[in-house]
Design a protein around this motif. Structure first.
Motif, mmCIF file in Angstrom:
data_model
loop_
_atom_site.group_PDB
_atom_site.id
_atom_site.type_symbol
_atom_site.label_atom_id
_atom_site.label_comp_id
_atom_site.label_asym_id
_atom_site.label_seq_id
_atom_site.Cartn_x
_atom_site.Cartn_y
_atom_site.Cartn_z
ATOM 1 N N UNK A 182 47.370 29.568 38.938
ATOM 2 C CA UNK A 182 47.330 28.565 40.017
ATOM 3 C C UNK A 182 47.677 27.173 39.529
ATOM 4 N N UNK A 183 48.269 27.069 38.334
ATOM 5 C CA UNK A 183 48.700 25.777 37.793
ATOM 6 C C UNK A 183 50.217 25.724 37.839
ATOM 7 N N UNK A 184 50.784 24.600 38.337
ATOM 8 C CA UNK A 184 52.242 24.494 38.420
ATOM 9 C C UNK A 184 52.842 24.353 37.024
ATOM 10 N N UNK A 185 54.171 24.547 36.940
ATOM 11 C CA UNK A 185 54.863 24.582 35.648
ATOM 12 C C UNK A 185 54.706 23.275 34.874
ATOM 13 N N UNK A 186 54.766 22.145 35.578
ATOM 14 C CA UNK A 186 54.631 20.863 34.891
ATOM 15 C C UNK A 186 53.243 20.707 34.283
ATOM 16 N N UNK A 187 52.205 21.045 35.066
ATOM 17 C CA UNK A 187 50.838 20.944 34.556
ATOM 18 C C UNK A 187 50.618 21.914 33.403
ATOM 19 N N UNK A 188 51.184 23.123 33.504
ATOM 20 C CA UNK A 188 51.059 24.089 32.404
ATOM 21 C C UNK A 188 51.648 23.514 31.121
ATOM 22 N N UNK A 189 52.806 22.870 31.223
ATOM 23 C CA UNK A 189 53.432 22.283 30.042
ATOM 24 C C UNK A 189 52.560 21.187 29.443
ATOM 25 N N UNK A 190 51.970 20.351 30.306
ATOM 26 C CA UNK A 190 51.093 19.273 29.832
ATOM 27 C C UNK A 190 49.873 19.859 29.129
#
Length: 257
Positions: A182-190
């Motif tokens: 449930x985490x978007x790709x940008x947040x996952x990268x961060x």
């Protein structure tokens, strides 16, 4: 062609005890044997992924290491010792569906729980504790949600709050079960950058994960499971076509693109 790794693999031959070590461990869940006689060592100070198909025993492996699922037999060592001796040095972030989202608590109160292993449940937190809580919330980008009730947060926001709780604990080993659901790709990268930074500071991070491409490009160590441990080691040595075919029945095409 396989993706190029973005992190230098740390030197793990340091004589430091493994972050997690399971020897001959068998575990069952719901009356069903999930794996039998597992042997695996996850080095300290690395970002490690536990991967495999659904039902492979990934979550059961980390839960057995944490005593959340009883090990029928075998020996478990956490940071080189029995869990009871190092429990406060270990932080755990469960799957989202294992958390009661309607519990009447705010985001900051969740993160404050990360300090209780050090202070106890009945003692007031100190100013230093408050500073650690605030810093952890800033790190994962949820500082502005501090007073929001947990049940008003999105799935991704809740996941970041629980990660902040683990950071506030200042644990030496952080174990996360599907942390990027449930985490978007940008947040996952961060968040991956944040976890990588923790490893550079000597923290060991073990995550149950499913994105094999991310494991190849961002993780230092991989454990591939399918009813047992098929392979454990550097991701490029573990996620081979032969190993993946054994685990999944076929090598996922995403690794060949």
């Amino acid at each position: 062609m396989r993706p190029t790794r973005t992190r230098r693999r740390p030197d793990t031959d340091t004589g430091t005890p493994a972050a997690l070590s399971l020897s001959g461990v068998s575990a069952s869940y719901g009356g069903r044997t999930v794996f039998d006689g597992v042997d695996v060592d996850i080095p300290a100070g690395v970002l490690a992924a536990v991967v495999g198909p659904n039902g492979a025993g990934k979550s059961t492996l980390v839960k057995a290491a944490l005593g959340l699922v009883p090990a029928v037999r075998g020996r478990v060592r956490v940071l080189g010792a029995p869990l009871r001796q190092v429990r406060r040095r270990v932080a755990y972030v469960p799957q989202q569906d294992a958390v009661a989202h309607d519990f009447p608590i705010t985001a900051v109160q969740v993160v404050e729980m990360g300090r209780y292993p050090h202070r106890g449940w009945l003692r007031r937190l100190t100013r230093d504790d408050d500073d650690l809580v605030a810093t952890a919330m800033e790190q994962v980008g949820v500082a502005e949600l501090a007073e929001r009730p947990l049940d008003e947060l999105s799935g991704g926001q809740r996941q970041r709050v629980f990660l902040a709780r683990a950071l506030a604990q200042r644990a030496e080993l952080v174990i996360l079960d599907e942390p990027f659901t449930a985490v978007d790709a940008r947040t996952e990268s961060v968040l991956l950058e944040l976890l990588t930074g923790l490893c550079r500071e000597g923290v060991s991070v073990v995550a149950v994960h499913h994105d094999l491409r991310t494991v190849l490009t961002r993780f230092d160590h991989a454990v591939l499971m399918a009813g047992g441990v098929i392979a454990s080691g550097p991701p490029e040595d573990v996620l081979t076509a032969a190993h993946l075919e054994r685990a999944y029945g076929m090598a996922p095409l995403v690794l060949d693109s």
